[in-house]
Design a protein around this motif. Structure first.
Motif, PDB file in Angstrom:
ATOM      1  N   CYS A 197    -118.082  15.017  -0.412  1.00 42.99           N
ATOM      2  CA  CYS A 197    -119.506  14.966  -0.067  1.00 42.99           C
ATOM      3  C   CYS A 197    -119.718  13.872   0.980  1.00 42.99           C
ATOM      4  O   CYS A 197    -119.377  12.709   0.765  1.00 42.99           O
ATOM      5  CB  CYS A 197    -120.352  14.673  -1.303  1.00 42.99           C
ATOM      6  SG  CYS A 197    -122.093  14.384  -0.879  1.00 42.99           S
ATOM      7  N   CYS A 235    -122.463  11.183  -0.597  1.00 46.41           N
ATOM      8  CA  CYS A 235    -122.165  10.219  -1.667  1.00 46.41           C
ATOM      9  C   CYS A 235    -120.669   9.973  -1.868  1.00 46.41           C
ATOM     10  O   CYS A 235    -120.287   9.146  -2.693  1.00 46.41           O
ATOM     11  CB  CYS A 235    -122.797  10.669  -2.987  1.00 46.41           C
ATOM     12  SG  CYS A 235    -121.912  12.040  -3.761  1.00 46.41           S
ATOM     13  N   HIS A 257    -118.536  11.985  -3.211  1.00 50.75           N
ATOM     14  CA  HIS A 257    -117.997  12.741  -4.349  1.00 50.75           C
ATOM     15  C   HIS A 257    -116.852  13.645  -3.888  1.00 50.75           C
ATOM     16  O   HIS A 257    -116.950  14.300  -2.861  1.00 50.75           O
ATOM     17  CB  HIS A 257    -119.113  13.583  -4.983  1.00 50.75           C
ATOM     18  CG  HIS A 257    -118.654  14.398  -6.151  1.00 50.75           C
ATOM     19  ND1 HIS A 257    -118.619  13.904  -7.434  1.00 50.75           N
ATOM     20  CD2 HIS A 257    -118.187  15.671  -6.229  1.00 50.75           C
ATOM     21  CE1 HIS A 257    -118.147  14.847  -8.248  1.00 50.75           C
ATOM     22  NE2 HIS A 257    -117.882  15.930  -7.534  1.00 50.75           N
ATOM     23  N   CYS A 281    -124.069  19.283  -3.839  1.00 55.77           N
ATOM     24  CA  CYS A 281    -123.033  18.350  -4.278  1.00 55.77           C
ATOM     25  C   CYS A 281    -123.249  18.048  -5.763  1.00 55.77           C
ATOM     26  O   CYS A 281    -124.345  17.651  -6.157  1.00 55.77           O
ATOM     27  CB  CYS A 281    -123.102  17.061  -3.467  1.00 55.77           C
ATOM     28  SG  CYS A 281    -122.139  15.724  -4.213  1.00 55.77           S
ATOM     29  N   GLY A 307    -122.344  15.571  -7.319  1.00 56.83           N
ATOM     30  CA  GLY A 307    -122.567  14.140  -7.497  1.00 56.83           C
ATOM     31  C   GLY A 307    -124.005  13.726  -7.202  1.00 56.83           C
ATOM     32  O   GLY A 307    -124.658  13.075  -8.010  1.00 56.83           O
ATOM     33  N   CYS A 308    -124.546  14.128  -6.031  1.00 54.99           N
ATOM     34  CA  CYS A 308    -125.851  13.628  -5.610  1.00 54.99           C
ATOM     35  C   CYS A 308    -126.861  14.741  -5.363  1.00 54.99           C
ATOM     36  O   CYS A 308    -127.986  14.478  -4.946  1.00 54.99           O
ATOM     37  CB  CYS A 308    -125.703  12.780  -4.342  1.00 54.99           C
ATOM     38  SG  CYS A 308    -125.213  13.766  -2.895  1.00 54.99           S
ATOM     39  N   SER A 362    -123.828  19.153   2.064  1.00 59.07           N
ATOM     40  CA  SER A 362    -123.170  17.876   2.384  1.00 59.07           C
ATOM     41  C   SER A 362    -121.665  17.933   2.139  1.00 59.07           C
ATOM     42  O   SER A 362    -120.944  16.991   2.449  1.00 59.07           O
ATOM     43  CB  SER A 362    -123.772  16.756   1.538  1.00 59.07           C
ATOM     44  OG  SER A 362    -123.488  17.005   0.176  1.00 59.07           O
TER      45      SER A 362
HETATM   46 ZN    ZN Z   1    -122.805  13.975  -2.916  1.00 59.12          ZN
END
Ligand code: ZN
Ligand code: ADP
Ligand code: ZN
Length: 748
Positions: free
Chosen positions: A457, A460, A462, A497, A499-500, A505
């Motif tokens: 990502c 972030c 990830h 993503c 993660g975020c 991304s």
């Molecule tokens: Zn991310």
């Protein structure tokens, strides 16, 4: 009389104990089990296939050598059910199974399973029910000319049974052009009867192997002469056929195969990844005028059963196969050839961890027959065995028909640096452009499947990781999925993503062959490109077709992983580009350098195999590495000497011994607990070093947590005995599993 000896049964009124039979079952058990021989069955010889029960299962096993123990009291002994008419496993194969088990520390039953390898029910084909004419029927047929007694349909039926022999009910009806009811009527009238025939199909007609090959060059003749001297005499010998790619090694060992077939012996040829050996098969067919039997993981169960039986009965005279073909029950094996003997795929890492090349040498020695190891880049083990005088080397120094070896150049990627998101350097692009302009073909080698090895990502950081392994997920654009190359887990590329939750991304990092193809298409829009990757080729047929299309010049640029390196002969291919030569050099693998040398040498050998000279460009960030220097200088023997002295100094194989223990469990605590128990009992012996436990580099695999020990020992140490003693003193709890790997090739 509790506790009374089983032998005195007859005296205290109980029936006499039945004779005991030792039976090895194809299950992960460490030895044979005892069964009782029921009245009326003659004591079977060792090697006979028998049917027994274990718990509620009925399964086939093999009567094993040695005296039965008195472990189970006679009255609890299960009876042997049946002695199967399958040809017995020969003594040399039984000894081979015992020796492989002893060497690898695998349960002997697990090794036997490789030698049976067909579902047990398939060992004995069910008898076929057929109908045949009775004497009364034949008499009626003879009289039927007088027009009495028989209907026309019945007469036709009897005639077909008389002329064409017994047939199944349906087949007889079909031949006579009548209904099944007519056949049944004939049987009811006593003119025909049903019989059971053994299920074994009749022997196929013997193949006449075409004997004459091409005229050998003087070099080849000399090599073939020595090879035939070595392989033509009975008895065990190991010959290494060492020659540069394209020197005619295959042509030369074909001469030895022809001689062995001529002498009435069976031949086994091992190839790495046989599923991709289509060109080899085609060549064999052209040379010998017939197909060899094939043995690999891709064949159907029916073909597996038929081939196993054809080998056992001696009908199959030559088998070409992957490593597991080593366990086939040849009755008349006279020659083994291991082609590409250095290939790492000869090592099996899971289940019974064995090195097929080494075990092939063992099998040849037990069978007292010659074996030939073939390679352009022999393994260090083999080179050292030549130096020790155990193996004899036969050398083919030159390429056939004056084809020159390709010129090899390094491209220092620290200076050349490809543009962002691109992976081909300016010199390689320029060379490819020249080659294409000359109407020749280019091979780009990158040993990485998929589109990108890592998806990251941008927002972030990830990284997309496998939920059950310590591994990144590899993007595959063709399937639109992220895949784990260790466990097969696959998922769609997520829109957001994880993660975020940013959208759009996720970006690919690094190249895989699919991404490289995009770059080639962008740089050379007119070039016809093809990908040669195992996951995009559904089977051997597809691989062969792609190879044929390359030979026919329907493609200009071939992009592929290691499968392009093997055995292919593309006359118009004059440029090989190695995109990332450093890939195999990371990690703590003791053979990393050797393997990189072998693989890149083999890829390089695809260039300029015919009249047009070839060149090879190798992209590397480590041009000063000894491997890269040796490749550029074409100094194989110098490289091997340097490798040998480094390994000798470190006491590593083949100058010392290594074994790996891998403890795994579904939860980390159980894995640690078992690892600590092992560590407490670790041997403390002179000449033996135990390293670990440590989390494996692949710390989680398929959801199991893994801890590794590495055992290093001096060459004179019997490392199996050390391990047997050690492991015999530790009880590994039910949750944890232990895998032993003698002479490991994988260190993850
Ligand atoms: Zn991310
Ligand atoms: P290697 O196994 O050492 O790579 P091959 O046996 O595949 O070499 O030979 C390379 C090529 O040269 C093949 O196409 C083969 O058919 C051809 N070749 C080798 N020896 C001869 C020969 N004596 N006569 C004709 N062609 C040959
Ligand atoms: Zn995984």
């Amino acid at each position: 009389m509790p506790g009374g000896g089983a032998n005195c049964g007859a005296e205290d009124g109980r029936p006499a104990a039945p004779p005991r039979v030792k039976v090895l079952l194809p299950l992960p058990l460490h030895g044979a089990l005892d069964y009782g021989l029921p009245d009326g069955l003659a004591m079977p010889e060792p090697g006979r296939f028998v049917r027994v029960t274990l718990g509620s299962r009925r399964l086939a096993g093999v009567v094993w050598d040695g005296d039965p123990g008195a472990g189970i009291p006679a009255e609890r002994l299960k009876p042997l059910r049946e002695i199967l008419p399958t040809p017995p496993l020969r003594p040399e194969l039984r000894r081979f199974i015992d020796r492989v088990a002893a060497y690898t520390l695998a349960p002997s039953g697990a090794v036997l399973r490789m030698a049976m390898s067909v579902e047990e029910a398939l060992l004995l084909p069910p008898p076929r029910r057929v109908c045949a004419a009775t004497p009364a029927g034949l008499a009626a047929l003879a009289e039927s000319g007088t027009g009495k007694k028989l209907t026309a349909a019945r007469r036709r039926l009897l005639a077909t049974l008389h002329d064409g022999g017994a047939a199944s009910l349906a087949e007889a009806a079909r031949r006579a052009g009548c209904g099944a009811a007519v056949v049944r009527g004939l049987i009811a009238a006593g003119y025909a009867e049903e019989r059971m025939l053994p299920g074994e199909p009749p022997a196929p007609p013997a193949i006449v192997w075409q004997a004459d090959g091409p005229t050998l060059s003087p070099d080849q003749q000399q090599a073939a002469h020595r090879l035939l001297e070595r392989t033509g005499t009975a008895g065990f010998s190991v010959t290494v056929l060492d020659g540069v790619t394209g020197s005619g090694k295959t042509e030369t060992y074909f001469a030895a195969i022809a001689a062995a077939l001529d002498a009435g012996r069976q031949v086994l040829v091992l190839l790495p990844e046989i599923a991709l050996g289509a060109q080899w098969l085609e060549r064999f067919r052209r040379r010998f005028g017939a197909e060899p039997a094939q043995w690999h993981s891709d064949i159907t169960p029916a073909a597996r059963r038929d081939t196993w039986r054809a080998v056992a009965s001696g009908h199959a005279r030559i088998v070409v196969g992957a490593r597991s073909a080593l366990f086939l029950p040849f009755p008349e094996l006279g020659l083994i050839v291991v082609d590409e003997e250095h290939d790492p795929s000869y090592k099996q890492d899971d289940g019974v961890a064995y090195q097929a090349r080494d075990m092939a040498v063992l099998r040849a020695s037990l069978a007292r027959i010659p074996i030939v190891l073939v390679s352009a880049t022999p393994s260090l083990e083999t080179v050292v065995n030549i130096a020790r005088g155990r193996y004899e080397r036969v050398h083919l120094p030159r390429r056939h028909a004056e084809a020159a070896l390709p010129e090899i150049k390094l491209i220092d990627m620290r200076r050349e640096r490809a543009e962002a998101g691109r992976f081909l350097s300016a010199p390689l692009v320029e060379a490819a452009a020249q080659t294409l302009a000359a109407g020749e073909q280019v091979l780009l080698f990158l040993n990485r499947r998929g589109y990108a090895p890592l998806t990251l990502c941008r927002a972030c950081g990830h990284r997309m990781q496998c939920p059950s392994c310590t591994a990144w997920l590899v993007e595959h654009r063709f399937t639109g999925r992220l895949q784990c190359h260790h466990c097969g887990h696959a998922e769609k590329v997520p829109a957001l993503c994880p993660g975020c939750l940013a959208s759009g991304s996720l970006v690919p990092c690094g190249p895989g062959v699919e991404r490289l193809r995009e770059e080639v298409a962008a740089r050379f829009p007119a070039a016809r490109t093809a990908l040669m990757v195992s996951d995009l080729l559904p089977g051997p047929r597809a691989a062969a077709e792609l190879a044929e299309a390359m030979v026919a010049h329907r493609y200009d640029v071939l992009i592929g992983t290691q499968i392009v390196a093997k055995g292919h002969h593309f006359p118009m291919l004059t440029l090989v580009g190695v995109v990332d030569a450093d890939l195999g050099l990371t990690g703590g693998d003791l053979r990393a350098g050797e393997r990189t040398y072998q693989m890149l040498h083999q890829v390089a050998g695809r260039a300029g195999r015919a009249e047009r000279p070839g060149r090879v460009l190798i992209q590397t960030y480590m041009p000063e590495q000894p491997v890269m220097q040796a490749l550029a200088a074409g100094d194989r023997d110098g490289f091997l000497e340097a490798e040998a002295s480094a390994r000798r100094a470190a006491g590593l194989p083949p100058f010392g011994r290594l074994a790996a223990l891998i403890v795994s469990a579904a939860d980390p605590d159980s894995a640690d607990f078992a690892a600590r128990a092992l560590a407490r009992a670790a041997p403390q012996l002179p000449g033996v070093w135990v390293f670990g436990p440590a989390p494996a580099p692949l710390a989680i695999l398929r959801g199991r947590h893994r801890r590794r020990f590495l055992v290093k020992a001096e060459r004179g140490v019997n490392v199996q005995a050390v391990l047997r003693d050690w492991l015999g003193r530790v009880r590994i709890g039910g949750a944890a599993r232990l895998q032993v790997d003698i002479d490991p090739y994988s260190f993850v």
